[in-house]
Scaffold this active site. Structure first.
Site, PDB file in Angstrom:
ATOM      1  N   GLU A 173      40.816   1.023  33.123  1.00 48.43           N
ATOM      2  CA  GLU A 173      39.915   0.715  32.000  1.00 48.43           C
ATOM      3  C   GLU A 173      39.184   1.952  31.476  1.00 48.43           C
ATOM      4  O   GLU A 173      37.952   1.943  31.314  1.00 48.43           O
ATOM      5  CB  GLU A 173      38.913  -0.367  32.419  1.00 48.43           C
ATOM      6  CG  GLU A 173      39.565  -1.697  32.721  1.00 48.43           C
ATOM      7  CD  GLU A 173      38.581  -2.817  33.039  1.00 48.43           C
ATOM      8  OE1 GLU A 173      37.364  -2.539  33.158  1.00 48.43           O
ATOM      9  OE2 GLU A 173      39.017  -3.966  33.193  1.00 48.43           O
ATOM     10  N   GLU A 291      44.985  -7.548  35.410  1.00 42.10           N
ATOM     11  CA  GLU A 291      43.735  -8.250  35.682  1.00 42.10           C
ATOM     12  C   GLU A 291      43.680  -9.479  34.795  1.00 42.10           C
ATOM     13  O   GLU A 291      43.716  -9.361  33.578  1.00 42.10           O
ATOM     14  CB  GLU A 291      42.498  -7.368  35.438  1.00 42.10           C
ATOM     15  CG  GLU A 291      42.267  -6.293  36.479  1.00 42.10           C
ATOM     16  CD  GLU A 291      40.920  -5.601  36.343  1.00 42.10           C
ATOM     17  OE1 GLU A 291      39.933  -6.270  35.939  1.00 42.10           O
ATOM     18  OE2 GLU A 291      40.849  -4.395  36.638  1.00 42.10           O
TER      19      GLU A 291
END
Length: 498
Positions: A173, A291
């Site tokens: 991320e 995720e």
């Protein structure tokens, strides 16, 4: 009574289901590791300190790959803190979760645990505070056989054979302002490319996952994905997707999460295909949805600077399990592009498995649909032609009230149809048309439903929400089956060819 119809044709193939679609995630976050998978003082602990009660439940999920050690944690993690004699390892402040990391578990111990489970790791390298050279050292330690400083250090640390980790994440991320040393798309793309070059020089057999946008709500989405892919396209194998959903007050919006998840996948795939054309590549980029879950992000409480604090410990309801099942269908229906996925996470932290420190272990409601699809959603994914009425949502427009997915296992001739019924008012008549398979029979119908959408499993009542079997007529065969979808239910239909 409403009606819905699902046609499953053996020639309408989406793709072969890659087992890694049913992966999961263990991060050094909260109690995921410590008192999750590892608790030396626990009555079931083995000689390495791993909880065998947790091991058993993980094995029953047949999880083929597990992402480790993060997550946000990895962007400030020095992997060498977790190797060598445990008593010599430093305690560190973890910037990501405002916790203290003891480093009692590192890559060597995690590999030992993976072997006990029967799974493979998806290792992540630090591209926040870390460098491409650090990534190179880590893969040399893990995958090079011997004869160099790092590979010989692994041998000295008790692992003669290489770990041979085949899937690696290039950070996590990195567009997020919460990320330790986050980067612009340009800077991350260049850094990821250089790390990828070093890592594949050391082991050309590995596959690499580059960071996509952290969420479709990010201002960087999907431009981030385009820029990163333009820098890395020929050096990587996957671009990552992350997405979480929570009930923010509208049950209809929450149930329709599967539709938004599908749109998210299609957008990232289209962005990757644009870059494929732009860079004149012959390779189609795979997607790693590494995720995904239901996560009540806004309800989280932090306990600053504790070891293994009890954070992100969502307790899941029947409603959460229904939404979760719908998302599993979306992953299956996009398995031609989503070749790998990781349920985030596996134990204690937004997880299907929940433990008491020193005590019991619990299957949360979401454990069951994940286990069912992991078990029966193998083989070939088939496109389901499903017709039903729609229901209105304020976020996603009109959405079909039945979400389906189907698989065919040619090895044993089994056919499985998964169905989520989203109607809040009434049951529905459901027709399953399997004419292309010839003469078949229904062998099992499993359902999760109930009068209380917010019912949860607890240590005191661990089977409050579990699947139940619906009686099927064993003499019933043919190829068109009439059944009932109870309102707000998750269903698994299993068929066998005669």
């Amino acid at each position: 009574m409403k009606k819905a119809k699902c046609i499953v044709d053996k020639d309408y193939i989406i793709g072969e289901v890659e087992p890694k679609l049913y992966g999961s995630f263990i991060e050094h976050l909260g109690r995921s590791v410590y008192s999750g998978i590892y608790e030396p003082s626990h009555p079931t602990a083995d000689e390495h300190g791993f909880r065998q009660d947790v091991l058993e439940l993980v094995r029953d999920l047949s999880v083929p790959i597990i992402r480790y050690p993060g997550g946000n944690f990895v962007s400030g993690y020095t992997w060498t803190d977790g190797i060598g004699p445990v008593e010599d390892r430093p305690k560190r402040l973890d910037y990501a979760w405002l916790s203290i990391e003891s480093n009692k578990i590192g890559i060597d111990e995690f590999m030992d645990w993976c072997k006990k489970v029967g799974t493979e790791p998806m290792a992540a390298v630090n591209l926040g505070t870390g460098t491409p050279q650090d990534a190179g050292y880590m893969i040399e330690y893990c995958n090079h056989s011997s004869g160099t400083y790092w590979s010989d250090l692994r041998i000295k640390n008790g692992h003669k054979d290489p770990h041979n980790i085949k899937v690696w994440c290039l950070g996590n991320e990195m567009d997020g302002p919460w990320q330790t040393c986050g980067l612009s798309a340009e800077d991350y793309g260049k850094k990821a490319r250089e790390a990828a070059k070093i890592m594949k020089w050391i082991d050309p057999s590995i596959e690499l996952v580059a960071c996509g946008s952290s969420s479709p709500w990010m201002a960087t989405y999907p431009e981030w994905d385009r820029v990163v892919l333009e820098h890395t396209y020929e050096h990587i194998d996957y671009i990552s997707l992350h997405r979480y959903y929570e009930n923010e007050g509208s049950i209809e919006n929450f149930l329709a999460s599967f539709a938004d998840m599908n749109d998210f996948i299609k957008t990232v795939a289209a962005t990757a295909d644009y870059v494929k054309a732009k860079v004149r590549s012959k390779k189609t980029m795979k997607l790693s949805f590494d995720e995904w879950n239901v996560w009540y992000i806004k309800k989280q409480i932090r306990f600053p600077w504790m070891e293994a604090p009890p954070i992100l410990e969502d307790q899941y309801s029947l409603l959460d399990a229904l939404v979760f099942g719908g998302m599993l269908c979306t992953l299956l229906n996009n398995c031609d592009r989503v070749r790998m996925a990781c349920l985030a996470q596996l134990v204690n932290v937004i997880a299907p498995i929940f433990t008491e420190k020193g005590g019991r272990v619990l299957k949360q409601t979401i454990y069951y649909p994940f286990q069912q699809v992991s078990m029966y959603g193998r083989g070939t994914a088939l496109k389901t032609l499903t017709s039903s009425e729609t229901f209105e949502t304020t976020l996603y427009g009109n959405v079909p009230f039945v979400q389906t997915a189907a698989t065919y296992n040619e090895n044993d001739g089994s056919i499985t149809v998964f169905a989520l019924q989203c109607d809040v008012q009434e049951d529905a008549e459901f027709s399953i048309d399997l004419r292309s398979f010839g003469n078949v029979k229904m062998v099992e119908h499993l359902i999760m439903d109930g009068p209380d959408l917010f019912a949860k499993n607890t240590f005191e009542a661990p089977e409050t929400v579990i699947p139940r079997k619906v009686a099927v007529d064993e003499a019933n065969d043919g190829n068109i089956f009439k059944t009932t979808l109870s309102k707000l239910s998750w269903n698994v239909y299993r068929f066998a060819k005669r």
